[in-house]
Design a protein around this motif. Sequence first.
Motif, PDB file in Angstrom:
ATOM      1  N   ALA A 232       0.836  -1.206   0.000  1.00  0.00           N
ATOM      2  CA  ALA A 232       0.000   0.000   0.000  1.00  0.00           C
ATOM      3  C   ALA A 232       0.865   1.248   0.000  1.00  0.00           C
ATOM      4  O   ALA A 232       0.560   2.238  -0.686  1.00  0.00           O
ATOM      5  N   ARG A 233       1.959   1.215   0.772  1.00  0.00           N
ATOM      6  CA  ARG A 233       2.876   2.353   0.797  1.00  0.00           C
ATOM      7  C   ARG A 233       3.458   2.600  -0.590  1.00  0.00           C
ATOM      8  O   ARG A 233       3.546   3.744  -1.043  1.00  0.00           O
ATOM      9  N   ALA A 234       3.834   1.518  -1.295  1.00  0.00           N
ATOM     10  CA  ALA A 234       4.426   1.671  -2.617  1.00  0.00           C
ATOM     11  C   ALA A 234       3.429   2.305  -3.588  1.00  0.00           C
ATOM     12  O   ALA A 234       3.795   3.156  -4.411  1.00  0.00           O
ATOM     13  N   ALA A 239       1.681   7.286  -6.481  1.00  0.00           N
ATOM     14  CA  ALA A 239       0.700   8.353  -6.720  1.00  0.00           C
ATOM     15  C   ALA A 239       1.277   9.707  -6.326  1.00  0.00           C
ATOM     16  O   ALA A 239       1.070  10.715  -7.018  1.00  0.00           O
ATOM     17  N   ALA A 240       2.026   9.743  -5.223  1.00  0.00           N
ATOM     18  CA  ALA A 240       2.649  11.000  -4.796  1.00  0.00           C
ATOM     19  C   ALA A 240       3.700  11.457  -5.796  1.00  0.00           C
ATOM     20  O   ALA A 240       3.822  12.653  -6.090  1.00  0.00           O
ATOM     21  N   ALA A 241       4.472  10.502  -6.339  1.00  0.00           N
ATOM     22  CA  ALA A 241       5.491  10.853  -7.328  1.00  0.00           C
ATOM     23  C   ALA A 241       4.849  11.440  -8.582  1.00  0.00           C
ATOM     24  O   ALA A 241       5.365  12.403  -9.172  1.00  0.00           O
ATOM     25  N   GLU A 242       3.721  10.874  -9.006  1.00  0.00           N
ATOM     26  CA  GLU A 242       3.011  11.413 -10.171  1.00  0.00           C
ATOM     27  C   GLU A 242       2.507  12.824  -9.891  1.00  0.00           C
ATOM     28  O   GLU A 242       2.586  13.713 -10.753  1.00  0.00           O
ATOM     29  N   PHE A 243       1.991  13.048  -8.684  1.00  0.00           N
ATOM     30  CA  PHE A 243       1.534  14.383  -8.304  1.00  0.00           C
ATOM     31  C   PHE A 243       2.700  15.368  -8.307  1.00  0.00           C
ATOM     32  O   PHE A 243       2.603  16.480  -8.843  1.00  0.00           O
ATOM     33  N   MET A 244       3.820  14.963  -7.726  1.00  0.00           N
ATOM     34  CA  MET A 244       4.981  15.845  -7.639  1.00  0.00           C
ATOM     35  C   MET A 244       5.535  16.196  -9.017  1.00  0.00           C
ATOM     36  O   MET A 244       6.009  17.308  -9.252  1.00  0.00           O
ATOM     37  N   ALA A 271      -0.820  14.762  -0.277  1.00  0.00           N
ATOM     38  CA  ALA A 271      -0.253  16.052   0.126  1.00  0.00           C
ATOM     39  C   ALA A 271       0.795  15.870   1.224  1.00  0.00           C
ATOM     40  O   ALA A 271       1.868  16.492   1.192  1.00  0.00           O
ATOM     41  N   LEU A 272       0.510  15.007   2.194  1.00  0.00           N
ATOM     42  CA  LEU A 272       1.463  14.775   3.286  1.00  0.00           C
ATOM     43  C   LEU A 272       2.744  14.123   2.777  1.00  0.00           C
ATOM     44  O   LEU A 272       3.852  14.497   3.190  1.00  0.00           O
ATOM     45  N   ARG A 273       2.626  13.156   1.876  1.00  0.00           N
ATOM     46  CA  ARG A 273       3.804  12.511   1.325  1.00  0.00           C
ATOM     47  C   ARG A 273       4.645  13.504   0.527  1.00  0.00           C
ATOM     48  O   ARG A 273       5.880  13.452   0.555  1.00  0.00           O
ATOM     49  N   THR A 274       3.976  14.393  -0.179  1.00  0.00           N
ATOM     50  CA  THR A 274       4.703  15.410  -0.937  1.00  0.00           C
ATOM     51  C   THR A 274       5.512  16.295   0.001  1.00  0.00           C
ATOM     52  O   THR A 274       6.705  16.543  -0.224  1.00  0.00           O
TER      53      THR A 274
END
Length: 435
Positions: A232-234, A239-244, A271-274
Amino acid sequence: MTDTHSPLPESVWERCFAPLTGYPRLAVAVSGGPDSMALLHLLRCWTESRGDSAEITVLTVDHGLRPESASEAAVVADIAGEMGFTHRTFRWEPDTTEASGIQARARRARYDLMARYCHEAGIPALLTAHHLDDQAETLLMRLARGSGLDGLAAIPSRGDWAGIAIHRPLLDVPKARLIATVAAAGLPYAKDPSNTDSRFERARLRKEQAALQALGLTPEALALAAKRLSRARAALDEAAAEFMASAVRLSCAGSAEVDGVRLRDAPDEIALRTLQRLVAMTGGRQEPVRLAKFETLLDDLRADHAAARTLGGCRIVAGSGKLQIARELRRDGIAELILQPGERALWDNRFVVSLADTAESPVTVRALGEAGARDLADRTPWLNDIPRFARFSLPSCWRNQALVSISCEGLEPDAVRADDTFNARFVHLWDEVGS
């Protein structure tokens, strides 16, 4: 793996080491304990079975926390030499005035020292001997602290530290199998008394192992839970990498700019991962930042509280529809570095700096500072494209108290360069970010 007490057969360690194929040089962290000695032995078996030409360097960090540590490092050096591997020992002097958190500080110091050497030696990857029991213990400790998904996913099989890839090939292997492996190989190993010292959290957990197993909380079950959570983390990381990739502008000068509107509208977890990734990338890997602080930051940003703040060694400024994040230059500054001709080093855990062997003499690498940035503003146009507060922590090259050069690979050449022997490269660009 059903057999938990016999040495690892070739079929298992071949699978464990398969992801390392293709690396021209590898470093391996070896403390002298049974886990790391087993890793060292298995790595030798793997390279010999493949006729591998990869250069192996064994790294040992003597934390100076026990009288025996120096002699243990010497034993590792002797064994590494017998195996035909290069060996390096690093000494860390702990701050004895800080009684709490000694193991966490020792861990950060260990990775900092080894990553710095890897950059200097041109070694792209470091192996550590984390195993299945470590994974289970980490899950329990983080569960006790109320960690989120990332914490409960525990230890990743691959991560990074200051731009160096960290591989943990034995993460699915029980500790008992590593002890059996090193015993079968006839190798000596050290026993660290802190492993049974009840002052430390891991030792307290180990003493309760029988009770935990009676409840079904075996190391295998806990590690399996961590592995499932890591999937799930991966997915969230991707998804965070795509957003960034579309909402963040990361500068070669070590700063980041985020689309504030998109950040506020993003799902909480993305947002938090970013925010976590950007602070880790730009902040020089300061003290770990608790998730609760990022949650508070995100709440404030969504409430349009635009005041500047600091977090994780970074200065964070919101305004004009964007969020700017860069390394904070505190009153005590950033440690300087003496660079000899022909040397390469890691500065502030953010930049790989190098000085050509044609340089006339050593230089000092230090943060540019407010005065330096102000003096160069008119002569160095690309400085104006970097947030004002981000300019202060740029790497600059000095000789005899005179500014020789500023350099950030990927940006336009600067007007103050007296020669072209100094170079600086930000190590946390997209393709270098690990879990």
